[in-house]
Design a protein around this motif. Structure first.
Motif, PDB file in Angstrom:
ATOM      1  N   HIS A 155      31.310  60.197   1.445  1.00  0.00           N
ATOM      2  CA  HIS A 155      30.223  61.138   1.186  1.00  0.00           C
ATOM      3  C   HIS A 155      29.553  60.735  -0.122  1.00  0.00           C
ATOM      4  N   THR A 156      28.331  61.284  -0.297  1.00  0.00           N
ATOM      5  CA  THR A 156      27.589  61.064  -1.550  1.00  0.00           C
ATOM      6  C   THR A 156      27.113  62.404  -2.060  1.00  0.00           C
ATOM      7  N   ALA A 157      26.764  62.402  -3.362  1.00  0.00           N
ATOM      8  CA  ALA A 157      26.309  63.651  -3.972  1.00  0.00           C
ATOM      9  C   ALA A 157      25.221  63.340  -4.994  1.00  0.00           C
ATOM     10  N   ARG A 158      24.332  64.305  -5.193  1.00  0.00           N
ATOM     11  CA  ARG A 158      23.301  64.183  -6.210  1.00  0.00           C
ATOM     12  C   ARG A 158      23.959  64.319  -7.579  1.00  0.00           C
ATOM     13  N   PRO A 159      23.230  64.011  -8.684  1.00  0.00           N
ATOM     14  CA  PRO A 159      23.840  64.058 -10.009  1.00  0.00           C
ATOM     15  C   PRO A 159      24.443  65.416 -10.342  1.00  0.00           C
ATOM     16  N   ASP A 160      23.921  66.511  -9.750  1.00  0.00           N
ATOM     17  CA  ASP A 160      24.446  67.827 -10.085  1.00  0.00           C
ATOM     18  C   ASP A 160      25.657  68.204  -9.246  1.00  0.00           C
ATOM     19  N   GLY A 161      26.052  67.304  -8.347  1.00  0.00           N
ATOM     20  CA  GLY A 161      27.235  67.552  -7.562  1.00  0.00           C
ATOM     21  C   GLY A 161      26.963  68.073  -6.182  1.00  0.00           C
ATOM     22  N   GLY A 210      25.767  70.407   0.478  1.00  0.00           N
ATOM     23  CA  GLY A 210      25.877  71.257  -0.720  1.00  0.00           C
ATOM     24  C   GLY A 210      27.344  71.476  -1.057  1.00  0.00           C
ATOM     25  N   TRP A 211      27.679  72.730  -1.108  1.00  0.00           N
ATOM     26  CA  TRP A 211      29.092  73.087  -1.395  1.00  0.00           C
ATOM     27  C   TRP A 211      29.799  73.688  -0.175  1.00  0.00           C
ATOM     28  N   GLY A 212      29.126  73.503   0.971  1.00  0.00           N
ATOM     29  CA  GLY A 212      29.727  74.066   2.183  1.00  0.00           C
ATOM     30  C   GLY A 212      31.040  73.365   2.562  1.00  0.00           C
ATOM     31  N   LYS A 262      23.638  59.084  -9.059  1.00  0.00           N
ATOM     32  CA  LYS A 262      24.303  59.325  -7.784  1.00  0.00           C
ATOM     33  C   LYS A 262      25.828  59.475  -8.011  1.00  0.00           C
ATOM     34  N   TRP A 263      26.452  60.091  -7.047  1.00  0.00           N
ATOM     35  CA  TRP A 263      27.921  60.145  -6.957  1.00  0.00           C
ATOM     36  C   TRP A 263      28.337  59.655  -5.581  1.00  0.00           C
ATOM     37  N   ASN A 264      29.224  58.679  -5.554  1.00  0.00           N
ATOM     38  CA  ASN A 264      29.783  58.194  -4.282  1.00  0.00           C
ATOM     39  C   ASN A 264      31.258  58.678  -4.208  1.00  0.00           C
TER      40      ASN A 264
END
Length: 891
Positions: free
Chosen positions: A28-34, A56-58, A117-119
Motif C-alpha cells: 500500500h501507499t500513503a500521502r505525506p499526511d498518512g 484513508g483510515w478505513g 510519499k509513504w510506501n
C-alpha cells in the motif's frame, strides 16, 4: 540503436501493477499526511473489502481491536517525524480469522528532501509468530520443567549425573553437588575426586563397579556411603542406565538419591524387630494374626517356638488343634467357635501336649480388628506360662511344707499385722495354752503371760512396734495344766521396698530347761571362782582380741589398784620398763598367730618392788577351731630367777676358768703357731741382709724380703690379739671367711710338725662352698683342736692312719667333719664335759671350749663313732650373719 518494439509507459505501468498485485505481501501507499491511497490486489483479497472501505483510515477496521489503538498511535508518531515505521499486529482475513502481520512503512523524499510519499507493506507472519510463541512457550515450559525438576530433586534429595565412557563425569546437577556437600559453581568432580568422597569401606567396591560398568556397558543400582567435607556420613543410592547407540556405549545417565534417613529408619526398624523378637523370646510371649473367614494366620518366631513347629511350615487350624492337650481340646474348640462367630475377645489358658509327652501351659489373649464376619480378623499373643504354673505348684507345695515345718519345729510361731494385732498362731501354741484360735488372735495371746511378766513384756512389745525394730525378751507362759514355763520370744519385722513394716514374724522357744541349766551354771560359776581365788597364782582371761575379761582377786591385790585401772590393757604400766616392749611383742604375736603366750618379766608390786613373773596363756577354741577366749596365769618366779642368775654367774666364772685351763693345753699349739711367723720373720730378715750385702746389692729382692717380714709380724700380732681376747673376754667383729681356706692353712701348720707329717690328710670339699660369717681365729682354734685330737687318737694304731676333712652344705647351713680311723670315743656326749679327758696329760678343757665357740657362732658341735671304726667330729655352722660374738655369752 532504436528499439524495434518500444514499450509504452502504459504497458510499463500495467506490468508494474501486475507485479504489485501478484506480490504475496500486502502493499500500500500513503500521502505525506498518512492517508492511505493505494492497496494492491493481495490486500483486497486478504481483507475481502472493496477499495473504498480501505482508503484513508478505513483499513484500520481490519486491525484487531486489541492492537488498533496502539498501532495507530505509533504510526502517527512515526509519520509526524518522517521516520520509518515498523510494527506487528493482527489483521482480520476475509474469513474473519486474525493473522499476525509485520507492517513496514518507509518515507519517500524528493531531491530536495521533501516528504512526498509513504510506501508500505504488510507481510503475513502468523506461522512464524505462532512458532515463536510456541518456542517461547516451549522455552517457558522447559524452564518451568527445569525448575520443577530442580525443585523435585531438591525436595526428594535426588541429583542427576552423566558419565562418559572416558571415565569422567560430563554433568552433575546442583542438587547432586548439594548432596555431596560440594560447591555447585565448580566443575563436576573427576573420578578420583568422586572416589575420594566415597566412604573408605565402600571405595574399593565402587571403583570396581565403575570399571565393570564402563567395560561391559552396564547400568547400576547400588547404595553406598559417602563422607562430606565436614565429616558427615550419608547413604546414597545410585541408579544408572547406559545409553548405547549402534552397540557403542555413549554415556551412562543416572540419579543419586540421598537415602540416609531411609537407611536410618530401616536400621531402626530392624533393630526394633530384633528387640521385639528378643523381648518375645525373653518373656516367652509370641504374637499371631488370624482370619477365621479364610483361615489365614501369621505367627511370630516365638509362637512357632512355643508350639514347636518349623517356621517354614504354614500352620493350619488342624495342626494348631493337634498340639492341644486332649483333655482341653473341647474347651479350645468352643473358644475358637465362639470367637469365629461373635468376634469377642479371647482370654483363656490351656495345655499343649507334645509327642514326647511333654506338657506346656499357655495363655491366649486376642481381640478382633473388624466387625463384619467376612473381614473378621484377630490379633493376639501366646504366653508360655509353664514356668509360672510350675512356680504356683511349687508355692502351693512349699506352703504345705512350710505349715508342716512350722508345726514341727520346737518353737511356737506367730505373725502379726503392722499394728501388733496377731493374725496367725501355730497349732502347737494353741495346744500348749489350751486356747482356741479365736482366743489367741488379736491381743488375746497376752492372757497366757505370767502376771509378774505381762507389764514388762507388753511395754517391750509396744516399744518395738513404735521403733520398727526387732523385739526379744524372756517371759513365763501358762500351760493348759496351769504350770508356767520360761520362753524366749523373738520377733522381726518384714518391710516393703519403701521401708514400711508390712508384717511381724515371731517365735516362742521353750527355754525352761535352759533356765534350770543356767541356774546350775551360775552356782557352778560361784564355786569355780572360789577355787580360782585359792590358786596361788594370778589368773586372768581375755577376749580373742586380747581385751581383759576376768582378773582374779590375787591380781588386784598384787597391783593394789581397782579393776577399772587394769582394763583396756592398762596392765602394761606395771611392767618393768626394760621388759615392757618385749612383753607387748610376745602378747601381740600370740594373739595374732593364735599360739601359746609365754613371757618372763618383772611386775611392780603394790609396795613398788619389782618381782620376776612367768606369764603363760593358752587359747580356748570352739568346735570349728575359732578362738573364743584366752586363759592364763602369772607365776611368781622371783626366787627361782635369782637362783638362776647366781648359777649363771657361777657358770661364767667356770667358763673363764675353763678357758684359762685350756690355755695350758693349747700353749704348745699356740707356741708352734707363733713360732711359724717368727721363724719366717727371722728367715726373711736374714735374706734381706744377704741381698743388701751382695755385690752389687739387690734392693728389689731385699724389699720383697722386708715386706714378708712385715706380713709375718702382723700375723703374729693378730694371733696374740686373739689370745689376749680369750682371757680378757673381749668381742670381735665377725667377718666372711672361707672354711676351705682355713682348713688348708691348718693342714699346712699341723703337717710342719715332723711327728704328724706322716699322717695323710684328705680334703673333700664341695665346689663353690659359700663363705661363713665367723671369727677366723676362734674357728681356726676349734679345727686345730679337732685335727690335733685326731692325730693323737691315731698314735699306736695297727691300721694305716688317715684323717679326712669333709665340708658340705644343705638348707640348714654348712657341715664340716673331721674323720679319723682310730679307736673311736667311749661316750660321744660326755667328752664335751669340762675336765673330761682320755689323754694322760690332757686337762679335758679343749672340747668344752671348742663347743662353746661353735655355739657362740650359732652352730653345733657333736661327735659320733663310725661303723667301720674311728670317730667323726661334726661342726655345723649357719650360713646367715648372726652379728658379734662375745665370749661372755659362752656358758
Amino acid at each position: 540503436m532504436a528499439d524495434d518494439n518500444p514499450i509504452s509507459i502504459e504497458d510499463q505501468s500495467l506490468s508494474l501493477r501486475q507485479i504489485v498485485d501478484s506480490s504475496p505481501a500486502l502493499l500500500h501507499t500513503a500521502r505525506p499526511d498518512g492517508y492511505l491511497d493505494f492497496f494492491n490486489q493481495t490486500w483486497l483479497d486478504f481483507s475481502g473489502l472493496p477499495l473504498e472501505k480501505l482508503l484513508g483510515w478505513g483499513w484500520t477496521s481490519c486491525i484487531h481491536p486489541d492492537d488498533v489503538e496502539g498501532f495507530v498511535q505509533n504510526m502517527r508518531e512515526s509519520f509526524a517525524k518522517g521516520q520509518p515505521f515498523q510494527e506487528t499486529s493482527r489483521v482480520r482475513r476475509a474469513d474473519g480469522v486474525y493473522r499476525w502481520m509485520s507492517h513496514l512503512k518507509a518515507p519517500v523524499f524528493d531531491r530536495v528532501g521533501n516528504l512526498i510519499k509513504w510506501n508500505g507493506s504488510s507481510i503475513d507472519i502468523d506461522d512464524r509468530k505462532r512458532a515463536e510463541e510456541q518456542l517461547t512457550k516451549s522455552i517457558h515450559e522447559s524452564q518451568r520443567s527445569q525448575f520443577h525438576l530442580a525443585e523435585a530433586q531438591r525436595l526428594g534429595h535426588i541429583g542427576s549425573w552423566v558419565f562418559e565412557p572416558t571415565g569422567a563425569f560430563e554433568y552433575w546437577s546442583d542438587e547432586l553437588f548439594g548432596i555431596y556437600g560440594l560447591d555447585p559453581e565448580g566443575d563436576a568432580p573427576t573420578l578420583d575426586e568422586y572416589l575420594a568422597r566415597v566412604h573408605p569401606h565402600d571405595r574399593e567396591f565402587m571403583a570396581s563397579l565403575i570399571k565393570r560398568m564402563l567395560a561391559e556397558g552396564l547400568g547400576c543400582d547400588v547404595t553406598k556411603r559417602i563422607v562430606r567435607p565436614d565429616g558427615e556420613v550419608r547413604h546414597i543410592r545410585c541408579v544408572g542406565v547406559p545409553v548405547v547407540e549402534d552397540g557403542i556405549l555413549k554415556r551412562i545417565v543416572g540419579n543419586a538419591i540421598d537415602v540416609t534417613e531411609h537407611e536410618i529408619l530401616t536400621q531402626e526398624l530392624l533393630r526394633r524387630e530384633v528387640c521385639w523378637a528378643e523381648a518375645e523370646r525373653l518373656s516367652h510371649t509370641g504374637s499371631f494374626g488370624w482370619k477365621p473367614g479364610s483361615g489365614e494366620n501369621a505367627w511370630s518366631d516365638e509362637t512357632y517356638r512355643i508350639f514347636e513347629y518349623d517356621p517354614a511350615v504354614k500352620v493350619t487350624l488342624d495342626m494348631f488343634m493337634e498340639r492341644v492337650h486332649p483333655e482341653d481340646r473341647n474347651f479350645v474348640f468352643e473358644v475358637v467357635e465362639r470367637a469365629s462367630t461373635s468376634g469377642g475377645a479371647i482370654d483363656c489358658e490351656y495345655r499343649l501336649l507334645f509327642p514326647d509327652d511333654r506338657v506346656k501351659y499357655i495363655r491366649i489373649l486376642a481381640r478382633s480388628l473388624g466387625t463384619a464376619s467376612d473381614d473378621l480378623e484377630f490379633a493376639g499373643a501366646v504366653i508360655d506360662i509353664t514356668e509360672a504354673k510350675e512356680a504356683e505348684e511349687r508355692i502351693r507345695r512349699n506352703e504345705g511344707e512350710l505349715r508342716t515345718l512350722v508345726e514341727a519345729i520346737p518353737a511356737y510361731v506367730g505373725t502379726a499385722e503392722p499394728d501388733g494385732s496377731v493374725d496367725f498362731i501355730s497349732q502347737s501354741w494353741l495346744d500348749y495354752t489350751g486356747f482356741s484360735r479365736e482366743q489367741g488372735i488379736g491381743g488375746g495371746w497376752a492372757g497366757a503371760i505370767h502376771p509378774d511378766d505381762v507389764g514388762r513384756v507388753l511395754a517391750n512389745w509396744q516399744a518395738g512396734l513404735a521403733a520398727g525394730s526387732p523385739v526379744e525378751h524372756e517371759l513365763r507362759c501358762r500351760r493348759a495344766d496351769g504350770t508356767y514355763h520360761w520362753f524366749l520370744y523373738r520377733s522381726l519385722p518384714l518391710r516393703e521396698d519403701g521401708g514400711s513394716v508390712v508384717k511381724w514374724y515371731g517365735t516362742l522357744t521353750n527355754i525352761d530347761a535352759l533356765k534350770e541349766i543356767e541356774s546350775a551354771l551360775q552356782m557352778r560359776e560361784h564355786e569355780l571362782i572360789g577355787i580360782i581365788e585359792t590358786i596361788p597364782s594370778m589368773l586372768w582371761s581375755t577376749s580373742p582380741t586380747g581385751e581383759p575379761t576376768h582378773l582374779s582377786q590375787r591380781v588386784l591385790e598384787y597391783f593394789g589398784v581397782p579393776l577399772d585401772e587394769l582394763l583396756n590393757r592398762g596392765w602394761d604400766r606395771f611392767i618393768h620398763p626394760d621388759d615392757r616392749e618385749q612383753t607387748a611383742k610376745a602378747f601381740v604375736r600370740a594373739i595374732n598367730a593364735g599360739e601359746s603366750y609365754s613371757a618372763i618379766n618383772r611386775l611392780r608390786r603394790a609396795d613398788g618392788e619389782y618381782r620376776w613373773h612367768h606369764s603363760m596363756g593358752e587359747p580356748l577354741r570352739g568346735p570349728y577351731g575359732k578362738i573364743i577366749q584366752w586363759y592364763g596365769l602369772s607365776i611368781d618366779i622371783d626366787e627361782r630367777k635369782r637362783a638362776e642368775d647366781h648359777l649363771r654367774d657361777t657358770r661364767i666364772k667356770l667358763a673363764k676358768a675353763s678357758r684359762l685351763a685350756t690355755v695350758a693345753e693349747l700353749a704348745g699349739s699356740i707356741a708352734h703357731e707363733l713360732n711359724q711367723p717368727l721363724m719366717s720373720i727371722l728367715a726373711n730378715a736374714q735374706a734381706a741382709r744377704r741381698w743388701l750385702n751382695a755385690a752389687p746389692s739387690n734392693v728389689m729382692e731385699a724389699n720383697w724380703s722386708i715386706e714378708r717380714v712385715i706380713r709375718d709380724a702382723r700375723s703374729a700380732d693378730e694371733t696374740m690379739q686373739h689370745i689376749r681376747a680369750l682371757f680378757k673376754q673381749e668381742s670381735f667383729e665377725k667377718k666372711d671367711v672361707s672354711i676351705p681356706d682355713i682348713l688348708h692353712e691348718i693342714v699346712r701348720v699341723v703337717q710342719e710338725d715332723p711327728k704328724k707329717r706322716d699322717v695323710p690328710i684328705e680334703c673333700c670339699f664341695e665346689e663353690s662352698l659359700p663363705v661363713v660369717h665367723a671369727d677366723q681365729i676362734q674357728i681356726q682354734q676349734v679345727f686345730i683342736n679337732l685335727i690335733v685330737n685326731a692325730f693323737e687318737a691315731l698314735e699306736g694304731q695297727q691300721v694305716a692312719p688317715v684323717v679326712v676333712l669333709r665340708a658340705t652344705t644343705d638348707s640348714h647351713g654348712m657341715l664340716v667333719q673331721v674323720i679319723d680311723n682310730g679307736p673311736g670315743v667311749n661316750d660321744p656326749n660326755r667328752i664335751f664335759d669340762a675336765f673330761m679327758t682320755t689323754k694322760e696329760k690332757g686337762m679335758g678343757i679343749g672340747l668344752t671350749v671348742s663347743r662353746s665357740i661353735v655355739e657362740a657362732h650359732g652352730g653345733r658341735l657333736w661327735a659320733e663313732n663310725n661303723r667301720s671304726g674311728g670317730a667323726t667330729f661334726n661342726v655345723a655352722l649357719p650360713l646367715i650373719h648372726t652379728g658379734r660374738v662375745t665370749l661372755q655369752t659362752q656358758e
